[in-house]
Each structure stands twice: as structure tokens, then as C-alpha cells.
Design an enzyme around this catalytic site. Sequence first.
Site, PDB file in Angstrom:
ATOM      1  N   GLY A 136       0.144  -2.759  -1.405  1.00 23.21           N
ATOM      2  CA  GLY A 136       0.619  -1.614  -0.637  1.00 23.21           C
ATOM      3  C   GLY A 136       2.027  -1.174  -1.008  1.00 23.21           C
ATOM      4  O   GLY A 136       2.656  -0.398  -0.295  1.00 23.21           O
ATOM      5  N   GLU A 184      -4.266 -11.513  -5.441  1.00 20.95           N
ATOM      6  CA  GLU A 184      -3.479 -10.405  -4.914  1.00 20.95           C
ATOM      7  C   GLU A 184      -2.021 -10.840  -4.764  1.00 20.95           C
ATOM      8  O   GLU A 184      -1.653 -11.430  -3.736  1.00 20.95           O
ATOM      9  CB  GLU A 184      -4.019  -9.975  -3.550  1.00 20.95           C
ATOM     10  CG  GLU A 184      -5.466  -9.529  -3.581  1.00 20.95           C
ATOM     11  CD  GLU A 184      -5.767  -8.538  -2.464  1.00 20.95           C
ATOM     12  OE1 GLU A 184      -6.223  -7.444  -2.785  1.00 20.95           O
ATOM     13  OE2 GLU A 184      -5.532  -8.863  -1.288  1.00 20.95           O
ATOM     14  N   GLU A 237      -2.213 -10.347   4.528  1.00 13.66           N
ATOM     15  CA  GLU A 237      -1.771  -9.823   5.838  1.00 13.66           C
ATOM     16  C   GLU A 237      -2.203 -10.762   6.967  1.00 13.66           C
ATOM     17  O   GLU A 237      -1.493 -10.909   7.966  1.00 13.66           O
ATOM     18  CB  GLU A 237      -2.322  -8.398   6.035  1.00 13.66           C
ATOM     19  CG  GLU A 237      -1.546  -7.405   5.175  1.00 13.66           C
ATOM     20  CD  GLU A 237      -2.326  -6.175   4.750  1.00 13.66           C
ATOM     21  OE1 GLU A 237      -3.389  -5.897   5.328  1.00 13.66           O
ATOM     22  OE2 GLU A 237      -1.851  -5.496   3.816  1.00 13.66           O
ATOM     23  N   ASN A 269     -11.025  -2.563   0.687  1.00 17.20           N
ATOM     24  CA  ASN A 269     -10.554  -3.135   1.957  1.00 17.20           C
ATOM     25  C   ASN A 269      -9.867  -2.011   2.739  1.00 17.20           C
ATOM     26  O   ASN A 269      -8.753  -1.617   2.407  1.00 17.20           O
ATOM     27  CB  ASN A 269      -9.559  -4.271   1.661  1.00 17.20           C
ATOM     28  CG  ASN A 269      -8.876  -4.782   2.922  1.00 17.20           C
ATOM     29  OD1 ASN A 269      -9.326  -4.507   4.043  1.00 17.20           O
ATOM     30  ND2 ASN A 269      -7.789  -5.520   2.754  1.00 17.20           N
ATOM     31  N   TRP A 270     -10.549  -1.519   3.764  1.00 16.77           N
ATOM     32  CA  TRP A 270     -10.010  -0.374   4.511  1.00 16.77           C
ATOM     33  C   TRP A 270      -8.894  -0.787   5.470  1.00 16.77           C
ATOM     34  O   TRP A 270      -8.220   0.059   6.030  1.00 16.77           O
ATOM     35  CB  TRP A 270     -11.131   0.300   5.308  1.00 16.77           C
ATOM     36  CG  TRP A 270     -12.150   0.995   4.469  1.00 16.77           C
ATOM     37  CD1 TRP A 270     -12.305   0.904   3.112  1.00 16.77           C
ATOM     38  CD2 TRP A 270     -13.161   1.898   4.932  1.00 16.77           C
ATOM     39  NE1 TRP A 270     -13.350   1.703   2.714  1.00 16.77           N
ATOM     40  CE2 TRP A 270     -13.889   2.316   3.808  1.00 16.77           C
ATOM     41  CE3 TRP A 270     -13.521   2.379   6.193  1.00 16.77           C
ATOM     42  CZ2 TRP A 270     -14.969   3.202   3.905  1.00 16.77           C
ATOM     43  CZ3 TRP A 270     -14.591   3.257   6.295  1.00 16.77           C
ATOM     44  CH2 TRP A 270     -15.305   3.667   5.159  1.00 16.77           C
ATOM     45  N   LYS A 271      -8.734  -2.079   5.701  1.00 17.16           N
ATOM     46  CA  LYS A 271      -7.778  -2.557   6.718  1.00 17.16           C
ATOM     47  C   LYS A 271      -8.065  -1.840   8.044  1.00 17.16           C
ATOM     48  O   LYS A 271      -9.215  -1.560   8.337  1.00 17.16           O
ATOM     49  CB  LYS A 271      -6.349  -2.361   6.231  1.00 17.16           C
ATOM     50  CG  LYS A 271      -6.158  -2.837   4.790  1.00 17.16           C
ATOM     51  CD  LYS A 271      -4.736  -2.892   4.368  1.00 17.16           C
ATOM     52  CE  LYS A 271      -4.674  -3.271   2.904  1.00 17.16           C
ATOM     53  NZ  LYS A 271      -3.353  -3.619   2.451  1.00 17.16           N
ATOM     54  N   SER A 283      -2.181  -2.499  -5.357  1.00 23.03           N
ATOM     55  CA  SER A 283      -1.842  -1.148  -5.819  1.00 23.03           C
ATOM     56  C   SER A 283      -2.667  -0.685  -7.020  1.00 23.03           C
ATOM     57  O   SER A 283      -2.159  -0.002  -7.909  1.00 23.03           O
ATOM     58  CB  SER A 283      -0.337  -1.045  -6.116  1.00 23.03           C
ATOM     59  OG  SER A 283       0.412  -1.296  -4.928  1.00 23.03           O
ATOM     60  N   GLY A 332      -7.096  -1.612  -1.730  1.00 17.67           N
ATOM     61  CA  GLY A 332      -6.693  -1.263  -0.373  1.00 17.67           C
ATOM     62  C   GLY A 332      -6.564   0.241  -0.225  1.00 17.67           C
ATOM     63  O   GLY A 332      -7.552   0.964  -0.095  1.00 17.67           O
ATOM     64  N   GLY A 333      -5.323   0.744  -0.284  1.00 20.98           N
ATOM     65  CA  GLY A 333      -5.055   2.161  -0.041  1.00 20.98           C
ATOM     66  C   GLY A 333      -5.970   3.118  -0.790  1.00 20.98           C
ATOM     67  O   GLY A 333      -6.489   4.080  -0.214  1.00 20.98           O
ATOM     68  N   HIS A 357      -6.756 -12.940   3.507  1.00 24.68           N
ATOM     69  CA  HIS A 357      -5.929 -11.823   3.022  1.00 24.68           C
ATOM     70  C   HIS A 357      -4.470 -12.113   3.366  1.00 24.68           C
ATOM     71  O   HIS A 357      -4.167 -12.685   4.413  1.00 24.68           O
ATOM     72  CB  HIS A 357      -6.387 -10.510   3.657  1.00 24.68           C
ATOM     73  CG  HIS A 357      -5.738  -9.314   3.026  1.00 24.68           C
ATOM     74  ND1 HIS A 357      -4.472  -8.899   3.366  1.00 24.68           N
ATOM     75  CD2 HIS A 357      -6.161  -8.478   2.050  1.00 24.68           C
ATOM     76  CE1 HIS A 357      -4.152  -7.841   2.626  1.00 24.68           C
ATOM     77  NE2 HIS A 357      -5.157  -7.569   1.813  1.00 24.68           N
TER      78      HIS A 357
END
Length: 248
Positions: A169, A163, A93, A9-11, A208, A229-230, A91
Amino acid sequence: MRRKIIAGNWKMNGDADLVRRIAEHAADAISGAELVVCPPYTLLPTAASHLPTGVGLGAQDVSEYPAGAYTGEVSAAMLLEAGCRYVIVGHSERRTLYGEDNARVAAKYAAARGAGLTPILCVGETLAERDAQRTESVVGEQIDAVLEAVGATAFSDAVIAYEPVWAIGTGRTAAPEQAQQVHAFIRARVAERDPEGAAVLPILYGGSVKPENAAELFAQEDIDGGLIGGASLDSEGFLAIHRAAVGG
Ligand code: PEP
């Protein structure tokens, strides 16, 4: 046997260069576990044309409506036309920053499935909810909302990502046993309505995940891969996580 999936997930990150770097590395990673890339909307056409065919393409959100006066929204049919097979729905966010409640997430889920996309439903509790021993009730309600909207077989040909919000993150990962406990709960909850679908449902862990902690997470019985993610923004690290899923 359940299929394994590593989804990135590149956001709101990435560019055409990152698509090319992932595409170069991804050619070596199309067996053992499915690789899925979810870039921002504007990069979907670039990703569709550069990624090897074995790599799944996904979007990060979808409208609950099929068409109309919804400025800024993108429909499920549009995502399909852009080459997507997957879409992330709910998600944390989106839930916290954009006020998406369980009913709205379920409507988006229904729209995605109705158009033939495979939804990746994100569920998870906040730290306050975990501390109040509410993890199972929160996650259970998130799943039940989709079952109510779509029906008992809502999770056939779908993916769930557990998640924990406190691990996204933050560099804080759930302990493998802690994550396994919730994954087993999720599978059992789905099995109450659809035992066959639950047995083959891929349940990904997200929060993470990095190359250093991936293998021990993926070794757990009910963890079928990860939503990353990151660490998905670094092509070599992302592919190292994929290798951990293949070996795990
Ligand atoms: C995510 O946002 O889905 C996620 C898991 O992020 P990170 O890996 O950066 O915690």
C-alpha cells in the site's frame, strides 16, 4: 509446472457492484493463471453466486477455533460453506494491527487446512528488519512456525505470498531481483522439509503490484503470480495484471 495465481485482497473495501464488475471481466480470464477474489466476509455469498465457476473465492482471515463463544470470528467450516476455496492467513495488517504472532497465524493455518481450505500464508519483513539484514531470519521463522504446527508437508496444496511490509500500500515495489531472492529462499526453506511440495508450491509476490510493473515481477523464476491489494479494486487493472501473469 507450477500453477500461476492472481489473487485480489479487497481488505475492507468493495461492494456488490464491484463483485458484478469483476464477474463480467473475469469470464475472459479463467485460463492460463487462476484468478482468486478475496472480498470482505459479507460479500462472500454475492461473490459465490456471481463469479464464474473457474474463479476461486477466498476470505481474508479465519478463526483458529472450530466453533464457540468467539464473538466476531468466522470459522473455516463457515468459509467453506460460504463457497470459499482459499483463505489469506497472517496478512501483515493482521499481524501488526491485531497482534497476530507466528503461533496464532500457524493455528489459523492449521484450522484452515484441517477444514479443507487452501491457505494463502503471507510472510514478509518490515523495512527496519530488511535494513538490519534480517529478512531471511524473519521470513524463515514465519515459515518454520507453520511447519512446526502442521508438519513437514504443511505446504502441499497451499500458497505462500511474500509481501514485504514496506511495499504494501506504499506504492514502493520490491525490485524484481530483490523479490526473486526472497522467493528462492522461501522455496529452499520449504524444500528442506518437503522437496516435492516445494517444487510445485505457488509463491506469490505482493506489495504495490500494478499493471505497469506486473510483467517484470512475474518473469522471475520463483514468482508464480501476485497477491494484489489496491489494484484489485479496479476490475480492468486487476484483469490486466492477470494477463501479465498469463504472458509472463
Ligand atoms: C496486500 O495488502 O496484500 C497488498 C499487496 O496490497 P497492495 O497491493 O495495495 O500493496
